[in-house]
Design a protein around this motif. Structure first.
Motif, PDB file in Angstrom:
ATOM      1  N   MET A 150      33.232  46.128  13.053  1.00 55.17           N
ATOM      2  CA  MET A 150      32.714  44.822  13.443  1.00 55.17           C
ATOM      3  C   MET A 150      33.303  44.385  14.779  1.00 55.17           C
ATOM      4  SD  MET A 150      32.816  42.917   9.716  1.00 55.17           S
ATOM      5  CE  MET A 150      32.199  41.346  10.332  1.00 55.17           C
ATOM      6  N   ARG A 151      34.589  44.610  14.955  1.00 57.47           N
ATOM      7  CA  ARG A 151      35.214  44.230  16.225  1.00 57.47           C
ATOM      8  C   ARG A 151      34.688  45.080  17.363  1.00 57.47           C
ATOM      9  NH1 ARG A 151      41.715  44.286  16.918  1.00 57.47           N
ATOM     10  NH2 ARG A 151      41.317  46.528  17.150  1.00 57.47           N
ATOM     11  N   ASP A 152      34.464  46.364  17.108  1.00 49.52           N
ATOM     12  CA  ASP A 152      33.939  47.252  18.153  1.00 49.52           C
ATOM     13  C   ASP A 152      32.541  46.820  18.595  1.00 49.52           C
ATOM     14  OD1 ASP A 152      36.254  48.726  17.995  1.00 49.52           O
ATOM     15  OD2 ASP A 152      35.385  50.354  16.805  1.00 49.52           O
ATOM     16  N   ARG A 153      31.760  46.254  17.661  1.00 55.44           N
ATOM     17  CA  ARG A 153      30.415  45.785  17.998  1.00 55.44           C
ATOM     18  C   ARG A 153      30.418  44.383  18.593  1.00 55.44           C
ATOM     19  NH1 ARG A 153      29.081  47.800  12.731  1.00 55.44           N
ATOM     20  NH2 ARG A 153      28.943  45.620  12.036  1.00 55.44           N
ATOM     21  N   GLY A 154      31.570  43.776  18.687  1.00 54.56           N
ATOM     22  CA  GLY A 154      31.663  42.442  19.245  1.00 54.56           C
ATOM     23  C   GLY A 154      31.398  41.338  18.249  1.00 54.56           C
ATOM     24  N   GLU A 155      31.361  41.660  16.939  1.00 53.90           N
ATOM     25  CA  GLU A 155      31.124  40.640  15.923  1.00 53.90           C
ATOM     26  C   GLU A 155      32.395  39.893  15.572  1.00 53.90           C
ATOM     27  OE1 GLU A 155      29.237  42.658  12.692  1.00 53.90           O
ATOM     28  OE2 GLU A 155      27.622  43.432  13.957  1.00 53.90           O
ATOM     29  N   LEU A 156      33.533  40.458  15.916  1.00 47.86           N
ATOM     30  CA  LEU A 156      34.831  39.797  15.808  1.00 47.86           C
ATOM     31  C   LEU A 156      35.489  39.825  17.181  1.00 47.86           C
ATOM     32  CD1 LEU A 156      36.170  41.394  12.489  1.00 47.86           C
ATOM     33  CD2 LEU A 156      35.212  39.096  12.761  1.00 47.86           C
ATOM     34  N   ALA A 195      37.110  31.427   0.648  1.00 44.88           N
ATOM     35  CA  ALA A 195      38.073  31.060   1.685  1.00 44.88           C
ATOM     36  C   ALA A 195      38.386  32.248   2.588  1.00 44.88           C
ATOM     37  CB  ALA A 195      39.359  30.530   1.034  1.00 44.88           C
ATOM     38  N   ALA A 196      38.536  33.433   2.000  1.00 45.69           N
ATOM     39  CA  ALA A 196      38.842  34.610   2.795  1.00 45.69           C
ATOM     40  C   ALA A 196      37.681  34.966   3.722  1.00 45.69           C
ATOM     41  CB  ALA A 196      39.171  35.793   1.883  1.00 45.69           C
ATOM     42  N   LEU A 197      36.453  34.874   3.217  1.00 39.75           N
ATOM     43  CA  LEU A 197      35.294  35.187   4.055  1.00 39.75           C
ATOM     44  C   LEU A 197      35.136  34.155   5.172  1.00 39.75           C
ATOM     45  CD1 LEU A 197      32.650  36.313   1.410  1.00 39.75           C
ATOM     46  CD2 LEU A 197      34.122  37.735   2.842  1.00 39.75           C
ATOM     47  N   ALA A 198      35.421  32.893   4.876  1.00 41.63           N
ATOM     48  CA  ALA A 198      35.363  31.872   5.920  1.00 41.63           C
ATOM     49  C   ALA A 198      36.419  32.153   6.992  1.00 41.63           C
ATOM     50  CB  ALA A 198      35.573  30.487   5.307  1.00 41.63           C
ATOM     51  N   TYR A 199      37.561  32.628   6.573  1.00 39.45           N
ATOM     52  CA  TYR A 199      38.617  32.964   7.526  1.00 39.45           C
ATOM     53  C   TYR A 199      38.173  34.111   8.435  1.00 39.45           C
ATOM     54  CZ  TYR A 199      43.335  34.041   9.229  1.00 39.45           C
ATOM     55  OH  TYR A 199      44.444  34.271  10.020  1.00 39.45           O
ATOM     56  N   PHE A 203      36.826  34.265  13.156  1.00 40.85           N
ATOM     57  CA  PHE A 203      37.173  35.142  14.275  1.00 40.85           C
ATOM     58  C   PHE A 203      35.943  35.653  15.019  1.00 40.85           C
ATOM     59  CE2 PHE A 203      40.989  35.191  11.704  1.00 40.85           C
ATOM     60  CZ  PHE A 203      42.003  35.143  12.671  1.00 40.85           C
ATOM     61  N   ALA A 204      34.767  35.206  14.610  1.00 37.04           N
ATOM     62  CA  ALA A 204      33.546  35.571  15.350  1.00 37.04           C
ATOM     63  C   ALA A 204      33.568  34.883  16.710  1.00 37.04           C
ATOM     64  CB  ALA A 204      32.318  35.155  14.565  1.00 37.04           C
ATOM     65  N   PRO A 205      33.065  35.540  17.737  1.00 35.85           N
ATOM     66  CA  PRO A 205      33.017  34.915  19.067  1.00 35.85           C
ATOM     67  C   PRO A 205      32.300  33.558  19.012  1.00 35.85           C
ATOM     68  CG  PRO A 205      32.447  37.220  19.231  1.00 35.85           C
ATOM     69  CD  PRO A 205      32.496  36.901  17.752  1.00 35.85           C
ATOM     70  N   GLY A 206      32.926  32.559  19.580  1.00 32.61           N
ATOM     71  CA  GLY A 206      32.333  31.221  19.598  1.00 32.61           C
ATOM     72  C   GLY A 206      32.685  30.375  18.405  1.00 32.61           C
ATOM     73  N   ALA A 207      33.272  30.974  17.354  1.00 32.76           N
ATOM     74  CA  ALA A 207      33.665  30.205  16.184  1.00 32.76           C
ATOM     75  C   ALA A 207      34.947  29.431  16.486  1.00 32.76           C
ATOM     76  CB  ALA A 207      33.882  31.106  14.982  1.00 32.76           C
ATOM     77  N   GLY A 211      43.027  27.337  12.404  1.00 32.31           N
ATOM     78  CA  GLY A 211      44.093  26.379  12.610  1.00 32.31           C
ATOM     79  C   GLY A 211      43.792  25.330  13.653  1.00 32.31           C
ATOM     80  N   SER A 212      42.650  25.422  14.325  1.00 30.48           N
ATOM     81  CA  SER A 212      42.323  24.419  15.325  1.00 30.48           C
ATOM     82  C   SER A 212      41.846  23.148  14.655  1.00 30.48           C
ATOM     83  CB  SER A 212      41.226  24.935  16.278  1.00 30.48           C
ATOM     84  OG  SER A 212      40.040  25.202  15.566  1.00 30.48           O
ATOM     85  N   GLY A 213      41.999  22.029  15.319  1.00 28.70           N
ATOM     86  CA  GLY A 213      41.627  20.751  14.718  1.00 28.70           C
ATOM     87  C   GLY A 213      40.148  20.457  14.901  1.00 28.70           C
TER      88      GLY A 213
END
Length: 213
Positions: A150-156, A195-199, A203-207, A211-213
């Motif tokens: 997923m990271r190699d394809r740019g999804e993360l 919760a794990a899937l939301a986490y 990390f998807a680009p633009g998400a 921990g951000s407010g």
């Protein structure tokens, strides 16, 4: 011969008999736990003689280690919550749903899983603990490989810590299953997996960054 000794070559009939013994032991451990499962009960359930059983397993520990190996491999088999190709958000969701469905079908009752075996053996049997740990690490490596794709394809994002995410997913599954089986309700597993899937999605680009407010 123990499971750690040089393996003997088995005939097809021998493999079938050995598998039947392991299947019987797995079913009994699911119902009674390791401590409550005796060699004589396994022999009777498998329909083999004592000499046949000891031909394949020279001790209860050797048999239980074979059960651990079987259960470590089970997640890769068709029909189980698979972790062999978790290389998309859709595949991760399907994996979580399969784990939830399996617990619903089992009415959130205990079974002979790596998690239950770990709870019973990890503090009392170092060889079994090592086998269980190896099984978990194999699962974690498969999860990590999917996330890597997923990271190699740019999804993360490129800065995603895949090691952390793979442990988070595996821990969500195992912890959720344990709590759901303890209180006999599916909600803990659903909550932990969601919760794990939301986490992971964070990390998807633009998400929004974790921990951000």
């Amino acid at each position: 011969m123990t499971e750690t000794a040089k393996p003997r070559r088995l005939t097809p009939k021998g493999r079938a008999t050995r598998n039947r013994i392991i299947e019987a032991a797995t079913e009994l451990v699911a119902r009674h736990g390791v401590a409550g499962t005796g060699i004589d009960e396994v022999r009777a359930a498998a329909g083999v003689s004592g000499s046949q059983l000891y031909h394949y397993f020279d001790s209860k520990q050797a048999l239980i280690r074979a059960v651990i190996t079987r259960q470590a491999d089970a997640a890769l088999d068709a029909g189980e919550p698979r972790i062999g190709a978790l290389d998309s958000f859709e595949a991760l969701r399907a994996w979580a749903d399969a784990a939830i469905e399996r617990q619903l079908e089992n009415e959130c009752r205990g079974d002979c899983s790596l998690g239950s075996l770990a709870g019973e053996l990890s503090t009392s049997d170092e060889e079994s603990r090592t086998d269980i740990a190896d099984g978990f690490l194999r699962w974690k490596a498969l999860i990590l490989n999917g996330l890597q794709a997923m990271r190699d394809r740019g999804e993360l994002r490129a800065d995603t810590d895949l090691d952390e995410l793979s442990f988070a997913l595996l821990t969500a599954l195992q912890g959720g299953v344990l709590l759901s089986q303890t209180i006999r309700h599916i909600q803990p597993l659903e909550a932990s997996m969601n919760a794990a899937l939301a986490y992971v999605r964070s990390f998807a680009p633009g998400a929004r960054s974790p921990g951000s407010g």
